[in-house]
Design an enzyme around this catalytic site. Structure first.
Site, PDB file in Angstrom:
ATOM      1  N   HIS A  45       0.393  22.711 -31.481  1.00  0.00           N
ATOM      2  CA  HIS A  45      -0.168  21.672 -32.352  1.00  0.00           C
ATOM      3  C   HIS A  45      -1.540  22.060 -32.909  1.00  0.00           C
ATOM      4  CE1 HIS A  45       2.965  18.773 -31.554  1.00  0.00           C
ATOM      5  NE2 HIS A  45       2.784  18.836 -30.246  1.00  0.00           N
ATOM      6  N   GLU A 144       8.377  17.625 -20.671  1.00  0.00           N
ATOM      7  CA  GLU A 144       7.808  16.524 -21.466  1.00  0.00           C
ATOM      8  C   GLU A 144       8.890  15.688 -22.148  1.00  0.00           C
ATOM      9  OE1 GLU A 144       4.964  18.121 -24.252  1.00  0.00           O
ATOM     10  OE2 GLU A 144       6.105  19.934 -24.598  1.00  0.00           O
ATOM     11  N   ASP A 170       4.098  13.371 -24.723  1.00  0.00           N
ATOM     12  CA  ASP A 170       5.479  13.497 -25.204  1.00  0.00           C
ATOM     13  C   ASP A 170       6.446  12.843 -24.229  1.00  0.00           C
ATOM     14  OD1 ASP A 170       5.589  14.651 -27.729  1.00  0.00           O
ATOM     15  OD2 ASP A 170       5.034  16.615 -26.919  1.00  0.00           O
TER      16      ASP A 170
END
Ligand code: 3PY
Ligand code: MG
Length: 498
Positions: A45, A144, A170
């Protein structure tokens, strides 16, 4: 070739990691300045480009073990992360044992895996380094999703997987609990920890700071993210902008009727003068001894009204409330400081008296004048605190404790009085040139400086003001590293009397 993270994990230790998404090598360098166990570069990310990553790893690898959260679980993403010099990978969204086995294979050179030899840093001394590399690479599978949680035991059992690393955010999305975590989410995290440990592997997770990380460490989590760069920039920025911002609202001073306690000397008389100058139409000037205020009253006899108030005397407070029904602005300035420590003194009498005047006295005044302020449209309360409300100076330990209590009281009053429209402001100066600080040898601000800051703060509808460099400097330090400030203040000890 040694990987300090693996060594520490295998010895049962805990790894504190910094996390960086912003893609700036200089930020990574600053983050590990004090020597972190690990730094994690987020390529899933984050903004990291390959050249930036390569140079950041070069800058930080003597201070912290570089790890990469890979862009994905692909062979090439894992290979390029390791080529950049990372000593480990954290691969997102791992959901099956087969996927975990592919990840391990991508991260290890043959014969254990299929990693390709190349890159810049990793071929500087390829002949010597390649054979030693496989055992030194740390591999974490991120759990996750609910599917990952279900298969956590199988994933942990894959040879070469060193850690299950939980992505709590997540996971909450996947479990449908976002934006909260809740008991179901916690149970899932604990089941992942259990699965990792049953397989003889470690478990790590993303946390929001060192207190949460330490709590998780006690539960058996061995790697925790202590901070991430976006938050380090964004949260204090937001807080500072909010604190600096002017609140709008009516003028709390112009045309007001004020009552100021503690006016025989120090900040009180200056506050009275400043309020008059700023437009107060009348001020009740409170003190225990009326004769001490004669000169002050003489400065504006038509507007200043002496009123006898010992804030520990409930009858006097009740009489003041009967006599001053037009008050719109209550300034609780009366206070006492014996400049004494908590232990190195014969009795707790001073500590009790400080609490009685500073805390209970202010509370009694607020209770008495709350209905009056309400009847007069809301108005404001100003409480005289101190920067020592936030950190204890052991030289005057009991004063600080009373001011900390008063700070807490001020917060509660702000909440309770919101509905009736009463603004509550705390004043937190450092040392002020008054009788109270006569023996204290530090730079001091003048009482009129504090009074001017009170006027300014009321005009801005501030919740808290920190007049003077000392208070502002200490507050700045406390917002960054409160423990460092506490240690600094701990040096100011009373002469041993024990
Ligand atoms: C998550 O919580 O999902 C993460 O990936 C933490 O970085
Ligand atoms: Mg995630």
């Amino acid at each position: 070739m040694e990987n300090p993270v693996l060594t520490k994990l295998r010895a049962g230790g805990s790894v504190g990691a910094m996390w960086t998404t912003l893609g700036a090598p200089v930020i990574a360098e600053l983050m590990v300045e004090e020597g972190a166990d690990a730094i994690i570069f987020d390529l899933q990310h984050g903004l990291w480009t390959r050249p930036a990553l390569e140079s950041a790893i070069g800058m930080v690898r003597d201070k912290a073990t570089p790890l990469v959260r890979t862009q994905d679980d692909s062979y090439f993403a894992i290979g390029s992360a390791l080529d950049s010099g990372a000593l480990g990978i954290i691969v997102p969204v791992v959901e099956s044992a087969e996927q975990a086995a592919r990840i391990v294979s991508a991260a290890k050179y043959p014969p254990q895996g299929r990693r390709s030899s190349g890159g810049i840093r990793s071929v500087i001394d390829a002949k010597a380094m390649v054979p030693k590399t496989n055992d030194a690479i740390f591999i974490a599978a991120m759990i996750e999703t609910t599917e990952g949680v279900e298969n956590a035991a199988a994933i942990a059992a894959v040879p070469g997987i060193d850690m299950l690393f939980i992505g709590p955010f997540d996971l909450s999305l996947s479990m449908g609990t976002f934006p909260d975590f809740g008991p179901k989410h916690e149970a899932a995290m604990q089941s992942v920890l259990k699965a990792a440990r049953a397989a003889g592997k470690s478990c790590g997770l993303f946390t929001l700071g060192e207190t949460m990380a330490l709590d998780r460490h006690r539960q058996g989590f061995q790697l925790a993210v202590l901070a991430y760069d976006q938050d380090l920039v964004q949260t204090p920025s937001k807080a500072r902008i909010r604190r600096y911002a002017d609140a709008s609202g009516k003028d709390l001073i112009d045309g007001s009727v004020a009552l100021v306690t503690g006016c025989s000397r120090g900040i009180g008389p200056e506050t009275v003068r400043a309020l008059l100058k700023a437009g107060a139409k009348k001020v009740y000037v409170g003190a225990r001894k009326l004769d001490l205020m004669k000169a002050l009253i003489g400065e504006a006899p038509d507007k200043l009204h002496p009123i006898e108030i010992d804030v520990t005397n409930s009858e006097q407070i009740a009489a003041a409330a009967r006599a001053a029904k037009d008050v719109t602005l209550l300034v609780n300035n009366a206070g006492v400081n014996f400049n004494t420590p908590l232990l190195a003194i014969e009795s707790t009498e001073n500590a009790r008296r400080e609490m009685e005047v500073n805390y209970f006295g202010t509370l009694a005044m607020c209770r008495a004048f709350q209905p009056i302020l309400k009847a007069n449209g809301g108005g404001a309360i100003v409480n005289m605190l101190s920067i020592l409300s936030h950190v204890n100076l052991p030289l005057m330990g009991s004063l600080c404790a009373s001011k900390a209590a008063l700070y807490s009281l001020t917060q509660a009053l702000r909440a309770e009085l919101k509905a009736q429209g009463t603004h509550v402001m705390g004043v937190l100066p450092g040392a002020v040139e008054t009788d109270m600080t006569a023996g204290v040898n530090v730079p001091k601000i003048q009482p009129d400086y504090v009074a001017a800051a009170i006027v300014d703060g009321l005009r801005r509808h501030a919740d808290e003001i920190y007049p003077g460099d000392m208070a502002a400097g200490v507050f700045y330090g406390l917002s960054g590293d409160p423990k460092a400030v506490e240690r600094e203040f701990a040096n100011y000890l009373p002469a041993a009397r024990l």
